[in-house]
Design an enzyme around this catalytic site. Sequence first.
Site, PDB file in Angstrom:
ATOM      1  N   SER A 177     -92.050   7.012  38.549  1.00 50.99           N
ATOM      2  CA  SER A 177     -92.885   5.670  38.692  1.00 50.99           C
ATOM      3  C   SER A 177     -93.382   4.663  39.061  1.00 50.99           C
ATOM      4  O   SER A 177     -92.399   4.711  40.200  1.00 50.99           O
ATOM      5  CB  SER A 177     -92.836   5.305  37.331  1.00 50.99           C
ATOM      6  OG  SER A 177     -93.004   4.082  36.644  1.00 50.99           O
ATOM      7  N   TYR A 190     -85.561   0.497  32.489  1.00 52.56           N
ATOM      8  CA  TYR A 190     -86.634   1.849  32.944  1.00 52.56           C
ATOM      9  C   TYR A 190     -86.320   2.105  35.036  1.00 52.56           C
ATOM     10  O   TYR A 190     -86.331   3.400  34.911  1.00 52.56           O
ATOM     11  CB  TYR A 190     -87.084   0.943  32.024  1.00 52.56           C
ATOM     12  CG  TYR A 190     -88.422   2.301  32.593  1.00 52.56           C
ATOM     13  CD1 TYR A 190     -88.564   3.368  31.444  1.00 52.56           C
ATOM     14  CD2 TYR A 190     -89.832   2.074  33.252  1.00 52.56           C
ATOM     15  CE1 TYR A 190     -89.716   4.710  31.837  1.00 52.56           C
ATOM     16  CE2 TYR A 190     -91.397   2.279  33.524  1.00 52.56           C
ATOM     17  CZ  TYR A 190     -90.948   4.108  33.572  1.00 52.56           C
ATOM     18  OH  TYR A 190     -92.233   4.963  33.047  1.00 52.56           O
TER      19      TYR A 190
HETATM   20  P1  NAD Z   1     -95.438   9.620  25.533  1.00 52.42           P
HETATM   21  O1  NAD Z   1     -94.977   8.885  24.809  1.00 52.42           O
HETATM   22  O2  NAD Z   1     -96.653  10.487  25.693  1.00 52.42           O
HETATM   23  O3  NAD Z   1     -94.826  10.919  26.825  1.00 52.42           O
HETATM   24  C1  NAD Z   1     -93.215   9.839  26.882  1.00 52.42           C
HETATM   25  C2  NAD Z   1     -92.474  11.347  25.889  1.00 52.42           C
HETATM   26  O4  NAD Z   1     -91.086  10.938  26.070  1.00 52.42           O
HETATM   27  C3  NAD Z   1     -92.827  11.626  24.339  1.00 52.42           C
HETATM   28  O5  NAD Z   1     -93.776  11.963  24.069  1.00 52.42           O
HETATM   29  C4  NAD Z   1     -91.806  12.185  23.724  1.00 52.42           C
HETATM   30  O6  NAD Z   1     -91.239  13.696  23.784  1.00 52.42           O
HETATM   31  C5  NAD Z   1     -90.102  12.558  24.797  1.00 52.42           C
HETATM   32  N1  NAD Z   1     -89.661  11.504  24.983  1.00 52.42           N
HETATM   33  C6  NAD Z   1     -89.217   9.648  24.955  1.00 52.42           C
HETATM   34  N2  NAD Z   1     -87.647  10.054  24.025  1.00 52.42           N
HETATM   35  C7  NAD Z   1     -87.123  11.495  24.186  1.00 52.42           C
HETATM   36  C8  NAD Z   1     -85.721  11.879  23.825  1.00 52.42           C
HETATM   37  N3  NAD Z   1     -84.565  11.156  23.823  1.00 52.42           N
HETATM   38  N4  NAD Z   1     -85.656  12.966  23.724  1.00 52.42           N
HETATM   39  C9  NAD Z   1     -86.807  13.782  24.275  1.00 52.42           C
HETATM   40  N5  NAD Z   1     -87.648  12.989  24.616  1.00 52.42           N
HETATM   41  C10 NAD Z   1     -87.842  12.177  24.624  1.00 52.42           C
HETATM   42  O7  NAD Z   1     -95.760   8.552  27.293  1.00 52.42           O
HETATM   43  P2  NAD Z   1     -96.085   9.239  29.089  1.00 52.42           P
HETATM   44  O8  NAD Z   1     -96.472   7.597  29.088  1.00 52.42           O
HETATM   45  O9  NAD Z   1     -96.837  10.463  28.445  1.00 52.42           O
HETATM   46  O10 NAD Z   1     -94.620   9.016  29.677  1.00 52.42           O
HETATM   47  C11 NAD Z   1     -94.329  10.625  30.120  1.00 52.42           C
HETATM   48  C12 NAD Z   1     -93.510   9.501  31.221  1.00 52.42           C
HETATM   49  O11 NAD Z   1     -94.339   9.510  32.550  1.00 52.42           O
HETATM   50  C13 NAD Z   1     -92.070   9.278  31.306  1.00 52.42           C
HETATM   51  O12 NAD Z   1     -91.541  10.001  32.426  1.00 52.42           O
HETATM   52  C14 NAD Z   1     -92.938   8.051  31.391  1.00 52.42           C
HETATM   53  O13 NAD Z   1     -91.925   6.946  32.291  1.00 52.42           O
HETATM   54  C15 NAD Z   1     -94.227   8.832  32.810  1.00 52.42           C
HETATM   55  N6  NAD Z   1     -94.553   7.142  33.148  1.00 52.42           N
HETATM   56  C16 NAD Z   1     -95.445   6.849  32.570  1.00 52.42           C
HETATM   57  C17 NAD Z   1     -96.600   5.858  33.117  1.00 52.42           C
HETATM   58  C18 NAD Z   1     -97.753   5.004  31.764  1.00 52.42           C
HETATM   59  O14 NAD Z   1     -98.033   3.977  32.310  1.00 52.42           O
HETATM   60  N7  NAD Z   1     -98.045   6.022  30.958  1.00 52.42           N
HETATM   61  C19 NAD Z   1     -96.220   5.127  34.173  1.00 52.42           C
HETATM   62  C20 NAD Z   1     -95.331   5.672  35.349  1.00 52.42           C
HETATM   63  C21 NAD Z   1     -94.659   6.938  34.279  1.00 52.42           C
END
Ligand code: NAD
Length: 285
Positions: A177, A190
């Site tokens: 991230s 986080y």
């Molecule tokens: P999202 O909510 O669609 O995906 C996150 C997924 O993590 C969930 O769908 C869930 O299945 C899984 N998850 C959460 N807790 C869990 C657990 N205890 N066991 C198993 N699975 C679990 O959101 P996203 O933004 O697509 O997130 C995906 C990745 O992207 C994450 O690692 C997040 O930190 C990273 N990220 C997101 C952003 C953003 O702005 N959306 C920015 C930087 C990084």
Amino acid sequence: MSEQSFPPQQQEPPGITSAMDPLPDHGESSYVGHDRLAGRRALITGGDSGIGRAVAIAYAREGADVAFTYLPEEKEDADATQALVEEAGRKAVPIEADLRESATCDRVVAEATEALGGLDILVNNAGFQMARSEELADLTDENLDRTLKTNLYAMFWMSRAAARQFGPGSCIINNSSIQAFDPSTTLLDYASTKAAINNATINLAAQLGPKGIRVNAVAPGPIWTPLQPATQTEEKVQKFGQETPLGRAGQPAEVAPAFVFLASESDASYVSGTVLGVTGGKGVF
Ligand code: NAD
Ligand code: MG
């Protein structure tokens, strides 16, 4: 309300795609594959929604079979991702799993490997964040456990289990991230996991490189996924992404190509130990 603002909305974690306004773009109607991952077998954690779903669609259209994990509350999203992978003519293997236990991570890798007939690509994408108060005293052990186990322990457990299955030409891609480089005080726990993931990416690349296994990370900026309305304040959600040089949040579809590039043995054969930013203009160093 400016053009780039999101309507006020809140969800409970983990959040569901259908409750989002507007719906995110995962590349459903835009991603065109070019056989970059033909015949490969990928496992994506948290592939039901957001960036994970966009990566699942892209990988499938590039010719890969895709196993992915989801939480029980996310069955509706998992069904949608499964259908999208199958529409691309590839095998989809949804696996319900909470990755905060080492044994569960072992089970997930075993099930994916069995169902796909092997494993070449692991995407450690599942992640949890929660906007905290800016008082350290408010940070509970429970808070820390949820964030560190989901983001960091599971990354180690999944990578360890997958590496046992991997042959030369396999790869791991971690979801980092912008928070690893530019941490928000409200995301103390986080952001620290994301910095640790970058560090581990370099060490794992060094350890696994001699076995022909590449390890990289993608560092997204603000991306419109269920994670955001489920974990940020309503005010933050409305202005989400406006602070970037491009002045807007990104869509999951705009992040997936970075995961395709890093997974591709023809395009990224000499790329390992790197963190690729997809941030809308913010620096990743
Ligand atoms: P999202 O909510 O669609 O995906 C996150 C997924 O993590 C969930 O769908 C869930 O299945 C899984 N998850 C959460 N807790 C869990 C657990 N205890 N066991 C198993 N699975 C679990 O959101 P996203 O933004 O697509 O997130 C995906 C990745 O992207 C994450 O690692 C997040 O930190 C990273 N990220 C997101 C952003 C953003 O702005 N959306 C920015 C930087 C990084
Ligand atoms: Mg989800």
